[in-house]
Design a protein around this motif. Structure first.
Motif, PDB file in Angstrom:
ATOM      1  N   ALA A 157     -27.072 -17.188  -5.759  1.00  0.00           N
ATOM      2  CA  ALA A 157     -27.069 -18.628  -6.084  1.00  0.00           C
ATOM      3  C   ALA A 157     -27.262 -18.870  -7.594  1.00  0.00           C
ATOM      4  N   CYS A 206     -25.031 -19.991   1.364  1.00  0.00           N
ATOM      5  CA  CYS A 206     -26.407 -20.476   1.196  1.00  0.00           C
ATOM      6  C   CYS A 206     -26.751 -21.616   2.151  1.00  0.00           C
ATOM      7  N   ILE A 256     -28.928 -14.302  -0.883  1.00  0.00           N
ATOM      8  CA  ILE A 256     -28.563 -15.637  -1.373  1.00  0.00           C
ATOM      9  C   ILE A 256     -29.406 -16.043  -2.581  1.00  0.00           C
TER      10      ILE A 256
END
Lengths: 250, 251
Positions: free
Chosen positions: A6, A170, A2
């Motif tokens: 992201a 996330c 993540i």
């Protein structure tokens, strides 16, 4: 994973002035979590489906020029939060662990969540890698991209669907309320330091990974909430980047 | 190949909602031409460009670039495009001159193909030609309006185009840079590149181009070099005033 995806998606949101999209989609994902709690569906899955549908609805309305992008995001952000609160009011006791979704908690991540994060994370990274040139052009100038043969509406749709997927993945770690920060702040920090688009993308991933690792360590040793700690460390990197940029200019 | 027009519009109609923006426009621009399109604000100059670029499709009629219908994406590889407002790109956009110029190679690449050394060489050549090679590692927002415009022209040249289309290229550029800019366009035209400039600045354009097209009320009038000497004729078109000449549908 993540920490990589992201900022990878966040980079194109920031440069397209779409940073609020991550927040809007995280609130839509929250409504999905509420649906999952009510129906007993796996919550990451219900959040993922709701966020993707919400993303498509935003893009459709944006294309039809129903309202400007900023107003649309605000509408979806507050509307989905209201929906989530109403749905949660129908659940009996199911909302007790809702703070783990709101603020994130790595200790509640299930093996199913991990599998989903790894698989979909790889898909997101692969799609961005393949569409990098098109996404760069679209970020630079939409008209120029279209004139260069880039299907702007198609790439835009792909970008916001990827954003919806990233937000859903996330949210277990950093939480719905803070997921936007993990996507945006590392990019803003990297922009202060680097010169090129590619360097910014790479540095934002490094900053994001460092923030997640340091944040998890700090949250473990000092009994702090993981999501908030990660975001505070991201902010620390941003302040350092800003100071470095100011020093370089002066 | 040389006999094929660079740009050809055949009986083009274009509607936007209920408004008919263009009525039966037909014209062609030969290869190697240096043409300008003028017209009052709102006459549809930028829309006409978008039709030529294939970004918009006509309601009826055909548009061809070097004989290829603009419905085919491959037709766009012949065109280098410099859009409006490039001097006002986001100040925080984190990209170097080199990255922006290299992005001009995107139309020539397939989805899974990476940039090769040939692409980097084409970008370098375009930067050298535009005189911005020393700026290649600079951030876009560190440049002046004139320098930034050259970057976007270099980006267009990196596609190795047969046709260069520029939309309001002199907006936000100081007078000295404008002069250098038109000189540069003449050089490119002398190298065989067909150039089409759309501008509201009739006065500047009329001294530069070989042929001028005037867009007004959905119709296009052609003005030859001799017509260009009649300043009043052109100014009336650009200002949206009535004029006496009848529209010419095929140039």
């Amino acid at each position: 994973m993540i920490a990589c995806i992201a900022p990878l998606i966040g980079m194109f949101l920031v440069t397209r002035r779409y940073a609020l999209m991550a927040d809007a989609l995280s609130h839509i994902a929250f409504a999905g979590v509420a649906i999952g709690i009510l129906t007993g569906i796996q919550r990451v899955f219900s959040a993922l489906v709701t966020a993707v549908l919400g993303a498509l609805a935003i893009e459709m309305l944006r294309r039809r020029q129903a309202a400007n992008s900023e107003a649309l995001l605000s509408l979806f952000l507050s509307g989905s939060l209201a929906l989530a609160v109403i749905l949660l009011s129908f659940s009996k006791g199911g909302s007790t662990n809702i703070t783990t979704y709101l603020f994130g908690s790595i200790t509640t991540v299930t093996p199913t969540d991990v599998t989903l994060i790894v698989l979909l994370g790889l898909v997101v990274a692969l799609v961005v890698l393949v569409l990098y040139r098109q996404l760069f052009l679209l970020s630079l100038d939409e008209e120029l991209a279209e004139a260069s043969g880039v299907h702007a509406s198609r790439i835009n749709t792909i970008l916001i669907v990827l954003t919806a997927v990233t937000v859903s993945l996330c949210m277990r770690i950093v939480g719905i309320l803070l997921v936007g920060a993990l996507m945006v702040i590392p990019v803003l920090a990297a922009i202060q330091i680097t010169r090129s688009f590619f360097q910014t993308l790479m540095l934002s991933i490094v900053i994001s990974i460092a923030s997640v690792i340091l944040g998890l360590y700090a949250s473990y040793f000092y009994s702090l909430p993981s999501g908030a700690t990660i975001v505070m460390i991201c902010l620390g990197f941003f302040v350092m980047g800003l100071a470095w940029n100011q020093m370089r200019r002066s | 190949m040389k006999n094929i027009p660079a740009i050809e519009l055949e009986h083009v109609h274009f509607r936007y909602g209920r408004t008919e923006l263009f009525r039966n426009i037909s014209f062609s621009i030969v290869q190697g031409e240096y043409a300008g399109i003028v017209g009052p604000n709102g006459s549809g100059k930028s829309t006409l460009l978008k039709l030529m670029l294939g970004v918009l499709q006509p309601s009826s009629g055909t548009i061809r670039i070097l004989g290829e219908d603009t419905k085919n994406i491959s037709a766009r590889t012949h065109v280098g495009y410099v859009p409006q407002h490039i001097t006002q790109t986001d100040r925080a956009f984190p990209a170097t001159v080199e990255e922006v110029v290299l992005s001009g190679r995107t139309p020539r690449k397939k989805l899974f193909h990476r940039f090769t050394s040939a692409d980097f060489m084409a970008a370098t050549h375009a930067m050298e030609r535009s005189g911005i090679d020393p700026l290649r590692k600079r951030k876009l927002h560190e440049l002046s309006g004139g320098e930034r415009q050259r970057v976007f022209i270099a980006r267009a040249l990196a596609t190795e185009p047969a046709i260069l289309i520029l939309d309001e290229p002199t907006v936000g550029i100081d007078a000295a840079s404008q002069e250098m800019f038109y000189e540069f366009l003449h050089k490119l035209n002398a190298d065989g590149i067909t150039i089409l400039v759309v501008s509201h600045d009739t006065h500047a354009l009329m001294h530069e181009v070989k042929c001028m097209l005037c867009l007004q009320e959905g119709e296009l009038c052609h003005c030859t070099l001799d017509d260009l000497k009649d300043h009043e004729h052109i100014h009336k078109h650009a200002a949206g005033l009535p004029h006496h000449s009848s529209p010419s549908h095929h140039v």
